[in-house]
Design a protein around this motif. Sequence first.
Motif, PDB file in Angstrom:
ATOM      1  N   GLU A  53      34.206   0.811  33.384  1.00 58.34           N
ATOM      2  CA  GLU A  53      33.714   0.687  32.021  1.00 58.34           C
ATOM      3  C   GLU A  53      34.381  -0.473  31.275  1.00 58.34           C
ATOM      4  O   GLU A  53      33.973  -0.820  30.180  1.00 58.34           O
ATOM      5  N   ARG A  54      35.417  -1.059  31.878  1.00 58.01           N
ATOM      6  CA  ARG A  54      36.080  -2.199  31.231  1.00 58.01           C
ATOM      7  C   ARG A  54      35.301  -3.481  31.497  1.00 58.01           C
ATOM      8  O   ARG A  54      34.951  -3.768  32.630  1.00 58.01           O
ATOM      9  N   VAL A 114      21.330 -12.675  31.859  1.00 59.13           N
ATOM     10  CA  VAL A 114      22.409 -11.737  32.147  1.00 59.13           C
ATOM     11  C   VAL A 114      22.121 -11.072  33.494  1.00 59.13           C
ATOM     12  O   VAL A 114      20.969 -10.780  33.825  1.00 59.13           O
ATOM     13  N   ASP A 116      21.234  -8.832  36.429  1.00 63.71           N
ATOM     14  CA  ASP A 116      20.383  -7.638  36.454  1.00 63.71           C
ATOM     15  C   ASP A 116      21.202  -6.357  36.337  1.00 63.71           C
ATOM     16  O   ASP A 116      20.816  -5.411  35.662  1.00 63.71           O
ATOM     17  N   ASN A 117      22.328  -6.341  37.057  1.00 59.26           N
ATOM     18  CA  ASN A 117      23.103  -5.107  37.159  1.00 59.26           C
ATOM     19  C   ASN A 117      24.212  -5.005  36.117  1.00 59.26           C
ATOM     20  O   ASN A 117      25.057  -4.119  36.215  1.00 59.26           O
ATOM     21  N   ALA A 118      24.228  -5.903  35.131  1.00 62.60           N
ATOM     22  CA  ALA A 118      25.190  -5.741  34.028  1.00 62.60           C
ATOM     23  C   ALA A 118      24.957  -4.381  33.390  1.00 62.60           C
ATOM     24  O   ALA A 118      23.818  -3.932  33.250  1.00 62.60           O
ATOM     25  N   TRP A 119      26.025  -3.732  32.982  1.00 62.67           N
ATOM     26  CA  TRP A 119      25.879  -2.395  32.411  1.00 62.67           C
ATOM     27  C   TRP A 119      25.262  -2.442  31.010  1.00 62.67           C
ATOM     28  O   TRP A 119      25.605  -3.317  30.199  1.00 62.67           O
ATOM     29  N   ALA A 120      24.400  -1.473  30.741  1.00 61.10           N
ATOM     30  CA  ALA A 120      23.830  -1.321  29.402  1.00 61.10           C
ATOM     31  C   ALA A 120      24.933  -1.221  28.356  1.00 61.10           C
ATOM     32  O   ALA A 120      24.815  -1.759  27.251  1.00 61.10           O
ATOM     33  N   LEU A 121      26.024  -0.523  28.698  1.00 60.43           N
ATOM     34  CA  LEU A 121      27.169  -0.401  27.785  1.00 60.43           C
ATOM     35  C   LEU A 121      27.592  -1.764  27.247  1.00 60.43           C
ATOM     36  O   LEU A 121      27.818  -1.927  26.032  1.00 60.43           O
ATOM     37  N   LEU A 123      25.865  -4.798  27.549  1.00 62.59           N
ATOM     38  CA  LEU A 123      24.780  -5.553  26.936  1.00 62.59           C
ATOM     39  C   LEU A 123      24.533  -5.083  25.500  1.00 62.59           C
ATOM     40  O   LEU A 123      24.368  -5.903  24.584  1.00 62.59           O
ATOM     41  N   LEU A 124      24.534  -3.779  25.286  1.00 62.14           N
ATOM     42  CA  LEU A 124      24.294  -3.257  23.934  1.00 62.14           C
ATOM     43  C   LEU A 124      25.397  -3.719  22.981  1.00 62.14           C
ATOM     44  O   LEU A 124      25.131  -4.057  21.824  1.00 62.14           O
ATOM     45  N   GLN A 127      24.760  -7.357  22.182  1.00 66.71           N
ATOM     46  CA  GLN A 127      23.619  -7.475  21.269  1.00 66.71           C
ATOM     47  C   GLN A 127      24.051  -7.147  19.839  1.00 66.71           C
ATOM     48  O   GLN A 127      23.590  -7.765  18.881  1.00 66.71           O
ATOM     49  N   ARG A 128      24.938  -6.177  19.706  1.00 67.17           N
ATOM     50  CA  ARG A 128      25.403  -5.812  18.372  1.00 67.17           C
ATOM     51  C   ARG A 128      26.374  -6.850  17.819  1.00 67.17           C
ATOM     52  O   ARG A 128      26.354  -7.158  16.622  1.00 67.17           O
TER      53      ARG A 128
ATOM     54  N   ASP B 116      25.641   4.434  30.428  1.00 64.77           N
ATOM     55  CA  ASP B 116      26.466   3.222  30.355  1.00 64.77           C
ATOM     56  C   ASP B 116      26.124   2.238  31.467  1.00 64.77           C
ATOM     57  O   ASP B 116      26.088   1.024  31.252  1.00 64.77           O
ATOM     58  N   ALA B 118      23.368   1.946  33.236  1.00 65.19           N
ATOM     59  CA  ALA B 118      21.975   1.520  33.434  1.00 65.19           C
ATOM     60  C   ALA B 118      21.955   0.002  33.534  1.00 65.19           C
ATOM     61  O   ALA B 118      22.691  -0.686  32.831  1.00 65.19           O
ATOM     62  N   TRP B 119      21.090  -0.512  34.392  1.00 63.83           N
ATOM     63  CA  TRP B 119      21.058  -1.962  34.586  1.00 63.83           C
ATOM     64  C   TRP B 119      20.432  -2.678  33.386  1.00 63.83           C
ATOM     65  O   TRP B 119      19.434  -2.215  32.818  1.00 63.83           O
ATOM     66  N   ALA B 120      21.009  -3.830  33.046  1.00 67.02           N
ATOM     67  CA  ALA B 120      20.443  -4.677  31.999  1.00 67.02           C
ATOM     68  C   ALA B 120      18.981  -5.000  32.304  1.00 67.02           C
ATOM     69  O   ALA B 120      18.143  -5.052  31.401  1.00 67.02           O
ATOM     70  N   LEU B 121      18.661  -5.227  33.577  1.00 67.67           N
ATOM     71  CA  LEU B 121      17.279  -5.487  33.990  1.00 67.67           C
ATOM     72  C   LEU B 121      16.321  -4.457  33.399  1.00 67.67           C
ATOM     73  O   LEU B 121      15.252  -4.805  32.863  1.00 67.67           O
ATOM     74  N   LEU B 123      17.023  -2.055  30.953  1.00 69.10           N
ATOM     75  CA  LEU B 123      17.131  -1.902  29.500  1.00 69.10           C
ATOM     76  C   LEU B 123      16.346  -2.997  28.783  1.00 69.10           C
ATOM     77  O   LEU B 123      15.613  -2.723  27.819  1.00 69.10           O
ATOM     78  N   SER B 137      24.691   3.214  23.938  1.00 66.76           N
ATOM     79  CA  SER B 137      25.211   3.686  25.227  1.00 66.76           C
ATOM     80  C   SER B 137      25.558   5.168  25.112  1.00 66.76           C
ATOM     81  O   SER B 137      25.919   5.665  24.047  1.00 66.76           O
TER      82      SER B 137
END
Lengths: 374, 374
Positions: A53-54, A114, A116-121, A123-124, A127-128, B116, B118-121, B123, B137
């Motif tokens: 998660e880091r 970015v 493909d497999n970057a974590w949504a954690l 990216l979100l 974005q913020r 957390d 989930a892939w950026a692809l 999202l 997240s």
Amino acid sequence: MTGSTPEPFTADDYRARMARAVRAAEDAGLAGILVAPGPDLVWLTGYTPAVTERLTLLVLAAGQDPVLVVPALEAPDVAHAAGAPALTLRDWTDGKDPYAATAALLDATGRFAVSDNAWALHLLALQRALPRSSYVSLTEGLPMLRAVKDAAELARLAAAGAAADATYEEIRKVPFGGRRESDVAGDLADLLRRFGHSQVDFTIVASGPNGANPHHEAGDRVIEHGDMVVLDFGGLVHGYGSDTSRTVHVGEPDAEQRRVHDIVREAQEAGFRAVRPGAACQDVDRAARAVITGAGYGEYFIHRTGHGIGVTTHEPPYMIEGEERPLVPGMCFSVEPGVYLPGRFGVRIEDIVTVTEDGGRRLNNTTRELVIVD
Amino acid sequence: MTGSTPEPFTADDYRARMARAVRAAEDAGLAGILVAPGPDLVWLTGYTPAVTERLTLLVLAAGQDPVLVVPALEAPDVAHAAGAPALTLRDWTDGKDPYAATAALLDATGRFAVSDNAWALHLLALQRALPRSSYVSLTEGLPMLRAVKDAAELARLAAAGAAADATYEEIRKVPFGGRRESDVAGDLADLLRRFGHSQVDFTIVASGPNGANPHHEAGDRVIEHGDMVVLDFGGLVHGYGSDTSRTVHVGEPDAEQRRVHDIVREAQEAGFRAVRPGAACQDVDRAARAVITGAGYGEYFIHRTGHGIGVTTHEPPYMIEGEERPLVPGMCFSVEPGVYLPGRFGVRIEDIVTVTEDGGRRLNNTTRELVIVD
């Protein structure tokens, strides 16, 4: 072990790849590329952290040196990566906000590709931190970034193909009938390692009706006399992937089994013959599919014809209807048509193929005739 | 093997977890939860697909049954998951747009929690398919969704802790001096498996100066007489994690080595004593840190005090300054202060602790005194 150990990639190799990536981003109108741990980061830097998660993120942008944002705890490990001399490290400690630090490196109104497999954690949070920035997945924004392999990469992929071929030559000799799929899968894994794989990713043994599920792996089913058996196996050799499929038969096949195998073999040949610079990816799919459809089995070919391969075993380019981008010399991908008859059996034949200056070259070269096993 | 095999989780267990998750989302003002392959999906359904570029996503929302969007190729595999009877499948075939199909299941203006990892692809494609939707997240939106363990989960975590403890009791007996860190790490992996781990996740053996890097794993360094050696190891038992650290010494320690070890042991004890319902997570960090800071080593304690554990070995709650959420009975996490003296040595002592009705209970119970090894 198959072949000799290749020269390791150097910091200059990685520096050149990162520079190429920055140029590709500029050409695509992007402000930069944000690279997450995984195959993109391996390819660009040689660095393979544990994924947690880091936030670990490589920032590539025009006019600045490559910066790796990395947890302070993991910063000492980066030095072991061959690409480390080409990187500037920006480390962060627990409790600090790594997104603000990353945002400070980015064009606040830019559009970024970015991983493909970057974590949504992550990216979100970016974005913020930069609400006027925008993002596109690397596969969509720069789909062919890793698709064209250089000579050193092709040598590794060829070595991986040879190691998979050596595995097939040996697995033909083991007994199939009366043993569990999982036993034969274990043999495949042992052979892949014996012939030089550092990592085994899949060892599909799909016998009889299980062969009709393209993603069946290997289970407890005892293989019987009269079964078709789909074998599909691969892993990594010197960091690059192998992936080949052959379908064998336990004892003499019946007329339909032989006929379906012939159709798939002809489809695979047609797909291979469609490979040449400038052809569209979908042309490979169409060529293979036309054979199967023409023979009346079109509804039983239920997946795309192929996928790219490199530091992963599934990456662009994809040989699929709708993929109109052209084939380019140095691309490597599978050509793997199949027919899947529910409740009965399946057949798949797969080679890795690379695009040459005037056509294609197979990296798998074992016989595609139907092999009879015991 | 330690202990007996627990009863497998049932479809009803998974149905209850999914219902709980939907309620938690509603309570948090969210329209639903989007769950990617990985620990969240394992916990909610028991399903563990291979993670690829093809979209697999569990959609949980109030007023509708749980829907699993899944590639058609992989749909047959879902049936093997214990939670399958509680799921409605929505499969999609190559070449079709899975995001449009997913968007049709979602409130177009809703706010969703998303795994957390989930892939950026995926999202980015959902954000584009539903431009008026928004996302947070799961760790930020519903941080404690998996944090409070039920009795069946606690039994698995206790079994994992016991298996790790049995490993420590045995590793104390092996020779350290004159062997490589990687050799001792191999012993740790063998022991973890022998005592019931189905998966070994990490076997840190950090000797002498390597101990000063909290994330050093195990290398070629030959362990010497006079070295402190940090051991930190764990993996999965019945799907739940173990994670414990002890620091041993090869031969008799000097006065400072013993003093630093005493300080870390007292800090670990203070952190443990701070565990009780209603205390803030950061109170555990503060209690442990106060001991180390008071002894003059505060600048050498360079990480948070702990992390949650469950189906993963790193998850909320985090014991870190700024985490003000309260401890709740059933939470499980590490308490693992350390001191890291660059170029010299490190000490870390770690137990998994669960919150009880009136305090805390350790799931690791080997001695925390400094053990002398050969």
